[in-house]
Structures are given as C-alpha cells and as structure tokens.
Scaffold this motif. Structure first.
Motif, PDB file in Angstrom:
ATOM      1  N   PHE A  32      33.639 -84.957  33.326  1.00 49.08           N
ATOM      2  CA  PHE A  32      34.884 -84.369  32.833  1.00 49.08           C
ATOM      3  C   PHE A  32      35.983 -84.621  33.847  1.00 49.08           C
ATOM      4  O   PHE A  32      35.773 -84.442  35.053  1.00 49.08           O
ATOM      5  N   GLN A  33      37.131 -85.040  33.342  1.00 48.65           N
ATOM      6  CA  GLN A  33      38.298 -85.315  34.177  1.00 48.65           C
ATOM      7  C   GLN A  33      39.359 -84.254  33.895  1.00 48.65           C
ATOM      8  O   GLN A  33      39.783 -84.061  32.752  1.00 48.65           O
ATOM      9  N   VAL A  40      39.962 -75.981  36.243  1.00 46.09           N
ATOM     10  CA  VAL A  40      39.414 -75.726  34.916  1.00 46.09           C
ATOM     11  C   VAL A  40      37.935 -75.432  35.049  1.00 46.09           C
ATOM     12  O   VAL A  40      37.231 -76.066  35.845  1.00 46.09           O
ATOM     13  N   GLN A  41      37.446 -74.447  34.273  1.00 42.86           N
ATOM     14  CA  GLN A  41      36.029 -74.120  34.241  1.00 42.86           C
ATOM     15  C   GLN A  41      35.444 -74.609  32.913  1.00 42.86           C
ATOM     16  O   GLN A  41      35.990 -74.325  31.847  1.00 42.86           O
ATOM     17  N   VAL A  42      34.330 -75.333  33.001  1.00 37.40           N
ATOM     18  CA  VAL A  42      33.732 -75.976  31.828  1.00 37.40           C
ATOM     19  C   VAL A  42      32.321 -75.450  31.610  1.00 37.40           C
ATOM     20  O   VAL A  42      31.536 -75.326  32.562  1.00 37.40           O
ATOM     21  N   THR A  86      44.817 -70.348  29.691  1.00 33.97           N
ATOM     22  CA  THR A  86      44.673 -71.351  28.635  1.00 33.97           C
ATOM     23  C   THR A  86      43.195 -71.662  28.440  1.00 33.97           C
ATOM     24  O   THR A  86      42.367 -71.370  29.306  1.00 33.97           O
ATOM     25  N   ASP A  87      42.879 -72.274  27.301  1.00 32.00           N
ATOM     26  CA  ASP A  87      41.526 -72.794  27.150  1.00 32.00           C
ATOM     27  C   ASP A  87      41.466 -73.893  26.100  1.00 32.00           C
ATOM     28  O   ASP A  87      42.406 -74.125  25.350  1.00 32.00           O
ATOM     29  N   TRP A  88      40.347 -74.603  26.141  1.00 28.78           N
ATOM     30  CA  TRP A  88      40.049 -75.671  25.199  1.00 28.78           C
ATOM     31  C   TRP A  88      38.908 -75.149  24.335  1.00 28.78           C
ATOM     32  O   TRP A  88      37.736 -75.360  24.628  1.00 28.78           O
ATOM     33  N   SER A  89      39.268 -74.442  23.288  1.00 31.32           N
ATOM     34  CA  SER A  89      38.283 -73.785  22.439  1.00 31.32           C
ATOM     35  C   SER A  89      38.090 -74.582  21.164  1.00 31.32           C
ATOM     36  O   SER A  89      38.955 -75.358  20.761  1.00 31.32           O
ATOM     37  N   SER A 121      35.068 -87.130  29.426  1.00 28.50           N
ATOM     38  CA  SER A 121      35.977 -86.350  28.583  1.00 28.50           C
ATOM     39  C   SER A 121      37.171 -85.918  29.434  1.00 28.50           C
ATOM     40  O   SER A 121      36.991 -85.355  30.512  1.00 28.50           O
ATOM     41  N   ARG A 122      38.381 -86.201  28.951  1.00 25.65           N
ATOM     42  CA  ARG A 122      39.595 -85.837  29.672  1.00 25.65           C
ATOM     43  C   ARG A 122      40.146 -84.528  29.140  1.00 25.65           C
ATOM     44  O   ARG A 122      40.258 -84.327  27.927  1.00 25.65           O
ATOM     45  N   LEU A 123      40.493 -83.637  30.052  1.00 21.29           N
ATOM     46  CA  LEU A 123      41.109 -82.359  29.704  1.00 21.29           C
ATOM     47  C   LEU A 123      42.571 -82.409  30.114  1.00 21.29           C
ATOM     48  O   LEU A 123      42.890 -82.515  31.298  1.00 21.29           O
ATOM     49  N   THR A 124      43.461 -82.359  29.125  1.00 22.87           N
ATOM     50  CA  THR A 124      44.893 -82.330  29.401  1.00 22.87           C
ATOM     51  C   THR A 124      45.455 -81.005  28.917  1.00 22.87           C
ATOM     52  O   THR A 124      44.965 -80.423  27.943  1.00 22.87           O
ATOM     53  N   CYS A 125      46.481 -80.530  29.570  1.00 23.85           N
ATOM     54  CA  CYS A 125      47.058 -79.242  29.186  1.00 23.85           C
ATOM     55  C   CYS A 125      47.717 -79.304  27.816  1.00 23.85           C
ATOM     56  O   CYS A 125      47.917 -78.275  27.178  1.00 23.85           O
TER      57      CYS A 125
END
Length: 225
Positions: A32-33, A40-42, A86-89, A121-125
């Motif tokens: 994860f990037q 960020v916590q994954v 924030t989160d990636w839900s 997997s890229r995590l962008t805001c």
C-alpha cells in the motif's frame, strides 16, 4: 463548541500489526502506498498462503511511504483504511478488526495482472470520505447508539443501529460526505438530548435523535455520564 452530553476528542487508540514475513514461492506481493499528507492505518482481509482467509491490522503507513503488507495467491483482497478524520470505507464486505465489536466496511480489490509479482494499492486523499463518525463511551455502563446519516453510496439518508459500546470503549461506525448527522444514545430507558431533537425508527422502536455538525464538533462524539 456546544456541549449536549457530547464533546470532541482525539483519534482513538489503535494497535498496529507488523507486516508478515515474505514467503518462499510465487505469489502476489501486496503493498500500500500512502499518497496523503498524514499517516494512514490499514486493515487487510486476504487469503493467506495456507489457504485460509483472515483479517490483519492495523498497519501504520506514514505519509509518502509504500509498505509491503501481505502475500497471497488469490487475485482478490479487501481493505479498510483510515486516518484522523477521514477513511477509505467500502460496502463490499464488513469485518471486525482485532475482535472489536464495530464492523468496518471494506473495499474489494481485484488484481488484474496475469502473473504473480508486486501489486500496489494507492491511497489518495481524493478517494477518502471526509467525515469518519466515531463514538466514545466515557461511562461505566453499556451505551446503545443509533445513527442517521447520508449514505455515501446512495446519497440518501439512512438510519442504522444499534451499536453497543462497552464502558470506556471508543470506535468508529462509518463515514460520510455530509458533516450533518443525527445520533441517538441510550442507556436503559434513558437517552441523551441535544439540539434539533428528532424521532426516527430503529429496529421497530421510535427513538430520539439529536443533531451534530462534525465541522463544528469534530468527528468523535463522546457520551458522558
């Protein structure tokens, strides 16, 4: 900030996993990037090399870093990521992390390469939902919570409950793009009051909800005795 039995508090404490050791043999190497400006916590649900599915987390990824998290021979995995506010839900699957009572929404990822190897997997805001709804129970008895919020998938108002928080417990329920939510907090036959009280039906019960603007009061709502 108005106090109606609620105050804003800091991000809940998280226990972090270390990444598993790399296994011998061919597999997809999942990383994860973090392309955001904050850590960020994954949490990751994937099929382990022994064939069993399992959830691992939380992995802490600093801003701008790429971290290897898992190896799998399966092309599908699921993740939930979060940071402060924030989160990636997702809605693809719901899992508990580290046996906490709250289930998190996970996103599905399908690896589209033909051969084993590296996959990131890229995590962008830009992909994150701006408001994570968190609850803190600062009392010595169980707290029953119900939530009225705008579902980020349908953009329609939705009522969910009940979520049970043990004494001293903190956790997140879900995320939304709308800063306005309505909360019900109950202990036995008593309930919390606040601004703009409204009534909504939860599992066959008519419950009292109060209005919260997370822009003003923060994402974490603390219920005090």
């Amino acid at each position: 900030m108005r106090i109606f039995g609620l105050i804003a508090v800091a991000l809940m404490g998280l226990v972090f996993d270390s990444a598993p050791a790399r296994a011998d043999g061919h597999a997809f190497k999942i990383s994860f990037q973090n392309d955001c400006w904050q850590s960020v916590q994954v949490a990751l649900n994937y099929r382990h090399l022994d064939g069993d599915w399992g959830v691992r987390g939380w992995y802490d990824i600093p801003p701008g870093e790429t971290c290897f998290l898992a190896e799998s021979k399966n092309r599908i995995y699921y993740y939930h990521a979060q940071s402060d506010g924030t989160d990636w839900s997702g809605k693809d699957r719901f899992y508990k992390v580290r046996n906490k009572p709250v289930s998190y929404g996970f996103r599905e990822v399908r690896i589209d390469r033909e051969t084993y190897g590296e996959w990131t997997s890229r995590l962008t805001c830009d992909d994150a939902l701006p408001y994570k709804i968190r609850i803190a129970n600062n009392c010595g008895s169980d707290l029953n919570v119900a939530l009225r919020y705008v579902d980020p998938d349908s953009d329609e108002w939705r009522t969910r409950g009940y979520f049970v928080f043990s004494p001293g417990e903190r956790g997140s329920i879900t995320s939304t793009r709308n800063s306005i939510i309505y909360l019900h907090g109950g202990r036995g036959d008593k309930y919390y009051v606040g601004p703009d009280m409204r009534e909504y039906r939860v599992r066959g019960n008519d419950e009292k909800f109060f209005r919260v603007d997370m822009k003003d009061e923060g994402p974490t709502q603390t219920f005090k005795c």
